[in-house]
Write a protein that holds these residues in place. Structure first.
Motif: not given
Ligand code: ADP
Ligand code: MG
Length: 380
Positions: A127-129, A72-73, A50-56, A44-45
């Motif tokens: 709305i986010g990054k 995220f920090g 809010t999300y991470i994919n499998q590779a991540g 979010e901003m």
């Protein structure tokens, strides 16, 4: 009835179709994002994930459940150029490719290439990054290898230039010293000075020989050969020292070892350097072991390659971790009378044969050098 649907019925079925289409396109988008090789994180901003994919997940060692809702920090993303402000606050240079480091769950740091984009709503509002990143560990390793080869090549050129310049005057000095010796009486007390001069000249000549082997022309005379043959050829040079120091020499060869393609003279040199180091690391005795086994390693294009893995180990003093990255550098030595060219020559020779060499050492326990050399083609 004409067979056509009533108005209400028609609208309903259209709605179902739209929903299905929407659902399947969401599925496609999701499965696409999930199967992309780059790590993707959406926040979010305020930087809440809010999300991470499998590779991540795989790159960072976390599962979705462990990071969603966290700041995220958590990953300590740190840009290479030591920019100290928060990345997610930068609005000016979003979407340019940058390099930095991220923390994995296990605590280690990895180099990454990353981009940061705004996540925009349909109306264009941020709305986010979206952070997209790749693990650059392998890329960095390859870059390092290339740099190392570069250093070795230019050093080789320099060394051969200097050696040529020194060799001729040195030969002149030696002849003159010999002539002087012949004119001097046998009991002349000045003979001692002359002896010292000759001894120093010989030492310089030895040094030059080492330089020359470093700067030898790069062509290889490849022949199929059993690794045992290479080892057998150098043992006679070492046998006295091995015996004097009370070192046990153990050889283990796999019964079905394939042959390798080698330039024999250069490969002798490569293993001789390793054995000399091992012996020098065990002044009070120990065990010098050589082991060779066939291995199969996937190459970059996915095909399988056959190698012979040779491991040379000693039970000597080991190498402290902080000097490990330097031992293959030319002129790096920890020995009072060392030249520091042994391992860099060995490294260069193994590379030229399409092989790899790695070290594994434990301080005060011992050291192993692990060498992979490509198997020969039978028709060679
Ligand atoms: N088997 C080993 N055990 C302990 N240290 C080693 C071993 N092999 C290499 N080293 C370390 O690596 C350095 C570089 O080795 P090398 O390039 O052969 O140069 P040199 O033997 O002249 O010092 C050595 O000075 C030593 O510190
Ligand atoms: Mg050495």
């Amino acid at each position: 009835m004409t067979g056509s649907m009533g108005q209400a019925e028609k609208r309903e079925s259209e709605g179902v179709r739209l929903n299905q289409a929407l659902e399947s396109s969401t599925n496609i988008t999701e499965s696409l994002i999930e199967s992309i090789g780059s790590g993707i994180i959406i926040t979010e901003m305020n930087d809440t994930i809010t999300y991470i994919n499998q590779a991540g997940e795989k790159i960072l060692g976390y599962s979705k459940g462990e990071v969603i809702g966290k700041p995220f920090g958590l990953f300590g993303l740190n840009e290479k150029l030591n920019v100290s402000h928060s990345f997610l606050d930068q609005s000016d240079n979003l979407d340019t490719r940058r390099e930095g480091r991220m923390n994995r769950k296990e605590g280690n740091e990895i180099p990454v290439g990353f981009t940061i984009n705004y996540h925009l709503s349909l109306s264009g509002e941020a709305i986010g990054k979206i952070i997209i990143f790749r693990d650059l560990t392998k890329v960095y390793r390859i870059q390092e290898e290339i740099l190392k080869m570069d250093r070795l090549v230019s050093l080789g050129k320099l060394a051969s230039g200097i050696a040529h310049e020194i060799r001729n005057p040195l030969a002149g000095i030696k002849t003159t010293a010999q002539a002087l010796g012949e004119e001097m009486g046998k009991e002349d007390p000045k003979r001692e000075y002359l002896n010292r001069i000759t001894k120093e000249i010989d030492r310089l000549n030895e040094l030059l020989k080492t330089f020359f082997s470093f700067a030898k022309p790069q062509t290889l005379l490849l022949v199929p050969c059993h690794i045992k043959e290479i080892i057998n050829a150098i043992i006679p040079f070492l046998i006295k020292e091995i015996a004097d120091k009370g070192i046990r020499f153990v050889e283990t060869y796999h019964p079905k070892l394939p042959r390798i393609r080698v330039d024999k003279i250069q490969m002798h040199q490569a293993f001789l350097n390793l054995f000399l180091n091992a012996i020098q690391a065990m002044p009070g005795g120990g065990e010098l072991k050589i082991e060779a086994n066939p291995v199969v390693i996937p190459s970059l294009d996915g095909s399988m390659q056959n190698y012979v893995r040779v491991v040379v180990s000693d039970t000597g003093k080991g190498i402290p971790p902080h000097i490990l990255p330097k031992i293959f550098d030319p002129f790096f030595t920890t020995k009072p009378k060392g030249i520091g060219l042994g391992l860099s020559i060995t490294y260069q020779i193994i590379k030229k044969h399409g092989g790899t060499i790695k070290v594994d050492s434990q301080w005060e326990k011992g050291t192993s050098f692990i060498i992979n050399l490509p198997e020969t083609f039978e028709n060679l």
